[in-house]
Design an enzyme around this catalytic site. Sequence first.
Site, PDB file in Angstrom:
ATOM      1  N   CYS A   2       0.860  -1.173   0.000  1.00  0.00           N
ATOM      2  CA  CYS A   2       0.000   0.000   0.000  1.00  0.00           C
ATOM      3  C   CYS A   2       0.895   1.221   0.000  1.00  0.00           C
ATOM      4  CB  CYS A   2      -0.872   0.026   1.245  1.00  0.00           C
ATOM      5  SG  CYS A   2      -1.757  -1.511   1.520  1.00  0.00           S
ATOM      6  N   ARG A  27       1.136   1.732  -5.892  1.00  0.00           N
ATOM      7  CA  ARG A  27       1.347   0.708  -4.860  1.00  0.00           C
ATOM      8  C   ARG A  27       0.063  -0.017  -4.472  1.00  0.00           C
ATOM      9  NH1 ARG A  27       6.173   0.995  -2.353  1.00  0.00           N
ATOM     10  NH2 ARG A  27       5.329  -0.120  -0.575  1.00  0.00           N
ATOM     11  N   TRP A  73      -3.881  -1.738  -1.285  1.00  0.00           N
ATOM     12  CA  TRP A  73      -3.959  -2.950  -2.106  1.00  0.00           C
ATOM     13  C   TRP A  73      -4.301  -4.066  -1.120  1.00  0.00           C
ATOM     14  CZ3 TRP A  73      -1.330  -7.694  -2.664  1.00  0.00           C
ATOM     15  CH2 TRP A  73      -1.551  -8.351  -3.876  1.00  0.00           C
ATOM     16  N   ASN A  99       1.240  -0.347   5.988  1.00  0.00           N
ATOM     17  CA  ASN A  99       1.579  -1.096   4.784  1.00  0.00           C
ATOM     18  C   ASN A  99       2.349  -2.330   5.247  1.00  0.00           C
ATOM     19  OD1 ASN A  99       2.445  -1.978   2.231  1.00  0.00           O
ATOM     20  ND2 ASN A  99       4.269  -0.683   2.340  1.00  0.00           N
ATOM     21  N   GLY A 100       1.968  -3.505   4.734  1.00  0.00           N
ATOM     22  CA  GLY A 100       2.660  -4.736   5.136  1.00  0.00           C
ATOM     23  C   GLY A 100       1.649  -5.777   5.580  1.00  0.00           C
ATOM     24  N   GLU A 483       9.407 -13.101 -20.859  1.00  0.00           N
ATOM     25  CA  GLU A 483       9.090 -11.716 -20.529  1.00  0.00           C
ATOM     26  C   GLU A 483       7.976 -11.184 -21.443  1.00  0.00           C
ATOM     27  OE1 GLU A 483       9.339  -9.758 -18.249  1.00  0.00           O
ATOM     28  OE2 GLU A 483       9.161  -7.748 -19.077  1.00  0.00           O
ATOM     29  N   LYS A 487       4.322  -9.784 -20.092  1.00  0.00           N
ATOM     30  CA  LYS A 487       3.884  -8.410 -20.362  1.00  0.00           C
ATOM     31  C   LYS A 487       2.463  -8.390 -20.904  1.00  0.00           C
ATOM     32  CE  LYS A 487       6.169  -6.710 -18.873  1.00  0.00           C
ATOM     33  NZ  LYS A 487       7.044  -6.317 -17.842  1.00  0.00           N
ATOM     34  N   GLU A 490      -0.079  -9.294 -18.153  1.00  0.00           N
ATOM     35  CA  GLU A 490      -0.357  -8.350 -17.071  1.00  0.00           C
ATOM     36  C   GLU A 490      -1.045  -7.078 -17.530  1.00  0.00           C
ATOM     37  OE1 GLU A 490       4.304  -6.953 -16.411  1.00  0.00           O
ATOM     38  OE2 GLU A 490       3.016  -7.116 -14.694  1.00  0.00           O
ATOM     39  N   HIS A 506       5.565 -31.727 -27.404  1.00  0.00           N
ATOM     40  CA  HIS A 506       5.393 -32.637 -26.270  1.00  0.00           C
ATOM     41  C   HIS A 506       4.109 -32.368 -25.509  1.00  0.00           C
ATOM     42  CE1 HIS A 506       9.343 -34.326 -26.940  1.00  0.00           C
ATOM     43  NE2 HIS A 506       9.742 -33.091 -27.177  1.00  0.00           N
ATOM     44  N   LYS A 605       2.648  -2.199  -8.052  1.00  0.00           N
ATOM     45  CA  LYS A 605       4.002  -2.049  -8.572  1.00  0.00           C
ATOM     46  C   LYS A 605       5.025  -2.752  -7.693  1.00  0.00           C
ATOM     47  CE  LYS A 605       7.267  -0.433 -11.182  1.00  0.00           C
ATOM     48  NZ  LYS A 605       7.468  -1.188 -12.430  1.00  0.00           N
TER      49      LYS A 605
HETATM   50  C1  AGP Z   1       6.845  -6.629 -13.996  1.00  0.00           C
HETATM   51  O1  AGP Z   1       6.180  -6.185 -15.127  1.00  0.00           O
HETATM   52  C2  AGP Z   1       6.013  -7.083 -12.922  1.00  0.00           C
HETATM   53  N1  AGP Z   1       5.003  -6.177 -12.586  1.00  0.00           N
HETATM   54  C3  AGP Z   1       6.627  -7.852 -11.777  1.00  0.00           C
HETATM   55  O2  AGP Z   1       6.793  -9.139 -12.276  1.00  0.00           O
HETATM   56  C4  AGP Z   1       7.950  -7.375 -11.139  1.00  0.00           C
HETATM   57  O3  AGP Z   1       8.988  -7.483 -12.058  1.00  0.00           O
HETATM   58  C5  AGP Z   1       8.245  -8.229  -9.883  1.00  0.00           C
HETATM   59  O4  AGP Z   1       7.222  -8.036  -8.962  1.00  0.00           O
HETATM   60  C6  AGP Z   1       9.583  -7.925  -9.258  1.00  0.00           C
HETATM   61  O5  AGP Z   1       9.643  -6.619  -8.785  1.00  0.00           O
HETATM   62  P1  AGP Z   1      11.016  -5.968  -8.351  1.00  0.00           P
HETATM   63  O6  AGP Z   1      11.872  -5.905  -9.584  1.00  0.00           O
HETATM   64  O7  AGP Z   1      10.643  -4.620  -7.850  1.00  0.00           O
HETATM   65  O8  AGP Z   1      11.633  -6.832  -7.304  1.00  0.00           O
END
Ligand code: AGP
Length: 610
Positions: A2, A27, A73, A99-100, A483, A487, A490, A506, A605
């Site tokens: 958060c 966040r 969040w 937060n946590g 990757e 992308k 997400e 397979h 994020k």
């Molecule tokens: C990336 O597009 C993602 N949102 C996510 O996978 C991110 O890379 C992951 O949570 C790791 O975050 P960090 O690099 O801040 O440790």
Amino acid sequence: MCGIVGYVGEKQATPILMDGLKSLEYRGYDSAGVAVYDNGLNLVKTKGRLVELEKRLEEFPVTGIVGIGHTRWATHGEPSEINSHPHMNEESSMAVVHNGIIENYMEIRDDLLAKGHVFVSETDTEVAVHLIEHYYNQNQDLLDAVILAIKELKGSYALGVIHEDYPNQLIAARKDSPLVLGLGEGENFIASDIPAILKYTRNVYLLDDEEVAVLTKDSITIYDLYRDVVTKDIFKVTWDVAAAEKDGYEHFMMKEIMEQPKVIKDMLASRIYDDVDEVRLDNVDLSKEKLSQYSKIYIVACGTAYYSGLVGKSLIERLARIPVITEVASEFRYSDPIIDKNTLMIVISQSGETADTLAALRLAQAAGTHVIGVVNAVGSTIAREADDVLYTLAGPEIAVASTKAYSAQVCAMYLIATKIAMAYDKISIEEFRIIRNELFMLPSKIKSILDKKDQLKALAEKYADSKNVFYIGRGLDFAVSMEGALKIKEIAYLHAEPYAAGELKHGPIALIEKSTLLVGLLAQEEFYDKTISNIKEVKARGAKVLAIAMEGKNSVEKVADDVFYIPRTHWMIAPLLANIPQQLFAYYIACALGRDVDKPRNLAKSVTVE
Ligand code: AGP
């Protein structure tokens, strides 16, 4: 996961809190709230994004010069008004943002319920409120009460506390969740992240674990859990607030994609020189002598950072011939890993706050393992706790989907792998010079891909109605395809699977049908013909094919529906270039589908909880 902000000063707190929350919305954004003191605590909170809170504040304005704010969040309890922060005690004399995750909240809650406290939400946070209240009722000392309470908390927290008996004071505390303290003139701030307060001050204290700070408008005093005063250096923020704004782009993600040529230039600037035959990584000891102490290398990270680690593994193994184990942090930490002082561990993290990566780092250090952090956020927890740090210098990344940070991480892998290979005399000076030249050409080659972004926009619009997307490649192309698939999942919410091209037969090939889109990665020349054969197999079963290939490899046009060409480069540099079209393709599909590009659903994020 958060965002927290707090203010104590002479100005109206609410606009400052709202301003800070806007830059922290990445966040978490399922609910938000503020509590401001003005002859009593005034609380306004609501489910939904910050715009909803803004509307609510227009209806019910709150005034006052001390306050805390929160954007949530959800972890414990659904997104709702009652579960949103700040939370208050029964008398509404104290407000708390958190937060946590408080792991032992159930037992504390049971204990407090037995003592007569009344809970209204489903959150773990509310136990912190009542626990502080419990101790406060014993001796009416708020600092003592906060210290006694956090001593009982297990898990992670960043806390902001205000109390009507202390109308000119704000208390903050942290453990395993980020929190910075901003020093102003006649005003002070707390925030989960620096951009939230950068408009007001460049001078910050980075609060460490199990520290508690008391802020008034004229002072910040930091204590440890024994109530001894802790002295700290001021951390001066050198980057600009404009760096955290959109610069005229519609989305942060596009702005961040477009920044990549500069990011890579900055990454290389002080590390390789055209007249020096070595890689210079200040503060990271990868000398032959140091490396000879290690019998194995681990690379540990989450999500996109993990995928950059897969590129790193392949490069270190191929260039330096040293085995590397790459593991996602959430698995590593519970795998009883075989690590000791003869292990080198590289952790990769954009935020430097990812809970699992941080836990992996601590686990490794406890076993005597030397940890190198490849980190973007300067002064973050991982950056501070790692034994050595290699900063990726990408600047603040705001869009939830990582783009420029990934490129910078891959670039860091290039530097580390080359450095290790040279230390072991596994590559010659001539080979090094070839790699160096290719690295120097990276920014202009990235730019040439970005200049063709309209081509990817058209392709994205053509394929936006795909129901399933397969990403395939071999070797480093496979690492890049992971990757690409992440992308598009997400930000476009399309179902996407990365597959090693040779694995299709397979099993997964059974899923191929007319509505399937296959993105074939062909940036590794040595696997070109083999991957072409795999593409033919899916093409024959009706799938549409978009290929990403190197310029000059035109025969792919015979098997693919569309081809996007990247500039020719050295095999080890290809992953970074091949990923750029994947970023743009995912971005434009997300736009075509009307997705919330910068703040995709269900994501935050910075994943600062397990
Ligand atoms: C990336 O597009 C993602 N949102 C996510 O996978 C991110 O890379 C992951 O949570 C790791 O975050 P960090 O690099 O801040 O440790």
